[in-house]
Write a protein that holds these residues in place. Sequence first.
Motif, PDB file in Angstrom:
ATOM      1  N   MET A   1     -18.633  33.603  13.505  1.00 56.50           N
ATOM      2  CA  MET A   1     -17.250  33.139  13.418  1.00 56.50           C
ATOM      3  C   MET A   1     -16.519  33.442  14.724  1.00 56.50           C
ATOM      4  N   THR A   2     -15.568  32.591  15.034  1.00 51.89           N
ATOM      5  CA  THR A   2     -14.774  32.739  16.255  1.00 51.89           C
ATOM      6  C   THR A   2     -13.318  33.022  15.887  1.00 51.89           C
ATOM      7  N   ALA A   3     -12.733  34.014  16.552  1.00 51.00           N
ATOM      8  CA  ALA A   3     -11.318  34.310  16.334  1.00 51.00           C
ATOM      9  C   ALA A   3     -10.473  33.299  17.105  1.00 51.00           C
ATOM     10  N   VAL A   4      -9.473  32.775  16.445  1.00 48.51           N
ATOM     11  CA  VAL A   4      -8.519  31.873  17.096  1.00 48.51           C
ATOM     12  C   VAL A   4      -7.150  32.532  17.026  1.00 48.51           C
ATOM     13  N   ARG A   5      -6.586  32.814  18.191  1.00 46.69           N
ATOM     14  CA  ARG A   5      -5.286  33.491  18.253  1.00 46.69           C
ATOM     15  C   ARG A   5      -4.177  32.431  18.244  1.00 46.69           C
ATOM     16  N   ILE A   6      -3.266  32.607  17.308  1.00 47.58           N
ATOM     17  CA  ILE A   6      -2.265  31.581  17.025  1.00 47.58           C
ATOM     18  C   ILE A   6      -0.901  32.016  17.581  1.00 47.58           C
ATOM     19  N   PRO A   7      -0.217  31.163  18.351  1.00 45.79           N
ATOM     20  CA  PRO A   7       1.113  31.539  18.854  1.00 45.79           C
ATOM     21  C   PRO A   7       2.157  31.427  17.739  1.00 45.79           C
ATOM     22  N   PRO A   8       3.278  32.133  17.877  1.00 40.80           N
ATOM     23  CA  PRO A   8       4.315  32.073  16.836  1.00 40.80           C
ATOM     24  C   PRO A   8       4.752  30.647  16.509  1.00 40.80           C
ATOM     25  N   THR A   9       4.760  29.775  17.496  1.00 42.43           N
ATOM     26  CA  THR A   9       5.235  28.409  17.266  1.00 42.43           C
ATOM     27  C   THR A   9       4.271  27.567  16.433  1.00 42.43           C
ATOM     28  N   LEU A  10       3.085  28.074  16.145  1.00 42.35           N
ATOM     29  CA  LEU A  10       2.140  27.337  15.289  1.00 42.35           C
ATOM     30  C   LEU A  10       1.804  28.113  14.015  1.00 42.35           C
ATOM     31  N   ARG A  11       2.443  29.235  13.809  1.00 45.51           N
ATOM     32  CA  ARG A  11       2.044  30.056  12.654  1.00 45.51           C
ATOM     33  C   ARG A  11       2.469  29.472  11.316  1.00 45.51           C
ATOM     34  N   ASN A  12       3.529  28.682  11.300  1.00 46.37           N
ATOM     35  CA  ASN A  12       3.899  28.038  10.028  1.00 46.37           C
ATOM     36  C   ASN A  12       2.760  27.163   9.517  1.00 46.37           C
ATOM     37  N   GLU A  13       2.018  26.582  10.450  1.00 44.03           N
ATOM     38  CA  GLU A  13       0.936  25.667  10.059  1.00 44.03           C
ATOM     39  C   GLU A  13      -0.284  26.404   9.520  1.00 44.03           C
ATOM     40  N   VAL A  14      -0.357  27.720   9.731  1.00 36.16           N
ATOM     41  CA  VAL A  14      -1.529  28.477   9.262  1.00 36.16           C
ATOM     42  C   VAL A  14      -1.096  29.617   8.321  1.00 36.16           C
ATOM     43  N   GLY A  15      -0.010  29.394   7.619  1.00 35.01           N
ATOM     44  CA  GLY A  15       0.419  30.378   6.634  1.00 35.01           C
ATOM     45  C   GLY A  15       0.916  31.681   7.229  1.00 35.01           C
ATOM     46  N   GLY A  16       1.339  31.640   8.478  1.00 33.08           N
ATOM     47  CA  GLY A  16       1.926  32.824   9.103  1.00 33.08           C
ATOM     48  C   GLY A  16       0.940  33.740   9.806  1.00 33.08           C
ATOM     49  N   ALA A  52      -3.816  17.897  22.381  1.00 30.32           N
ATOM     50  CA  ALA A  52      -2.448  17.388  22.476  1.00 30.32           C
ATOM     51  C   ALA A  52      -1.788  17.891  23.765  1.00 30.32           C
ATOM     52  N   PRO A  53      -0.878  17.085  24.322  1.00 34.81           N
ATOM     53  CA  PRO A  53      -0.313  17.454  25.627  1.00 34.81           C
ATOM     54  C   PRO A  53       0.545  18.718  25.610  1.00 34.81           C
ATOM     55  N   PHE A  54       1.069  19.086  24.446  1.00 29.66           N
ATOM     56  CA  PHE A  54       1.981  20.231  24.427  1.00 29.66           C
ATOM     57  C   PHE A  54       1.303  21.520  23.978  1.00 29.66           C
ATOM     58  N   VAL A  55      -0.027  21.529  23.993  1.00 25.90           N
ATOM     59  CA  VAL A  55      -0.750  22.753  23.662  1.00 25.90           C
ATOM     60  C   VAL A  55      -1.820  22.989  24.728  1.00 25.90           C
ATOM     61  N   PRO A  84       1.542  27.392  23.807  1.00 21.81           N
ATOM     62  CA  PRO A  84       2.348  26.209  24.119  1.00 21.81           C
ATOM     63  C   PRO A  84       2.186  25.831  25.587  1.00 21.81           C
ATOM     64  N   ALA A  85       2.174  24.548  25.865  1.00 23.70           N
ATOM     65  CA  ALA A  85       2.198  24.074  27.249  1.00 23.70           C
ATOM     66  C   ALA A  85       3.643  23.743  27.582  1.00 23.70           C
TER      67      ALA A  85
ATOM     68  N   ILE B  90       9.791  19.387  25.462  1.00 20.77           N
ATOM     69  CA  ILE B  90       9.989  20.643  24.736  1.00 20.77           C
ATOM     70  C   ILE B  90       8.794  20.961  23.829  1.00 20.77           C
ATOM     71  N   GLY B  91       8.136  19.942  23.309  1.00 23.37           N
ATOM     72  CA  GLY B  91       6.865  20.145  22.594  1.00 23.37           C
ATOM     73  C   GLY B  91       6.923  21.212  21.522  1.00 23.37           C
ATOM     74  N   LEU B  92       5.988  22.156  21.605  1.00 20.79           N
ATOM     75  CA  LEU B  92       5.893  23.206  20.583  1.00 20.79           C
ATOM     76  C   LEU B  92       7.057  24.180  20.650  1.00 20.79           C
ATOM     77  N   TRP B  93       7.857  24.100  21.710  1.00 18.60           N
ATOM     78  CA  TRP B  93       8.967  25.054  21.848  1.00 18.60           C
ATOM     79  C   TRP B  93      10.245  24.552  21.169  1.00 18.60           C
ATOM     80  N   ALA B  94      10.158  23.456  20.452  1.00 15.43           N
ATOM     81  CA  ALA B  94      11.339  22.910  19.773  1.00 15.43           C
ATOM     82  C   ALA B  94      11.974  23.970  18.873  1.00 15.43           C
TER      83      ALA B  94
END
Lengths: 90, 123
Positions: A1-16, A52-55, A84-85, B90-94
């Motif tokens: 298994m591989t650990a994937v570190r999630i930024p705060p801006t994507l944590r809603n999508e993975v249950g926090g 995606a361009p913003f990640v 985030p990018a 702004i992307g993910l920083w919205a």
Amino acid sequence: MTAVRIPPTLRNEVGGARQVEASGSTVREVLDDLVSRYPALGAQIFADGGIAPFVNVYLGGEDVRTLDGLDTAIGAGQAVILLPAMAGGA
Amino acid sequence: MVVPAGVRQALAEHARAELPNEACGLVLFEDGVAVEYVPGRNASPSPYHFELEIDPLSWADINDRDVTQAVFHSHVSSPPRPSRTDVRNIGLWAGQPYLIYTVRTDELTAWRIAGGTIEPIPT
């Protein structure tokens, strides 16, 4: 298994979660496994069949866009980092 | 959001050091008060553009701290208000805090950008 570190801006999508485990031998397989369990993540990290361009996706501290992209092989013990990018300007 | 003098000085000094180009980084907040400035590298150096680059391992470690992050960038001379480029990218920083410092006028402002709209954050 591989650990994937999630930024705060994507944590809603993975249950926090700050970090999730996923299976696969390439970045694409790991992210596909992740999206199969957290479908909302898909629209944030994939676009037009690529990243995606913003990640940004990092492996071993390297942006996978500078490696083999989604086909980059994951070595033992390596973690995938999502960030985030951010760009803009006056 | 409150940016104490020490943090404000750090980001202003970084902005001046990067002239004629824009500077960028992260400002970390605890309970609405800025406690640290993490300077980034502008991977697309220009007087009119920034592309934030921070060591990914360091940024991932910051992500695991109980701090609120604000993306920071400087404008060389234009007003410290998000540009159309900022809104478009702004992307993910919205919805997250977004700080802009103008070197020419020594002004620092804070914003949230989401859904194509810009909302000031009192500082």
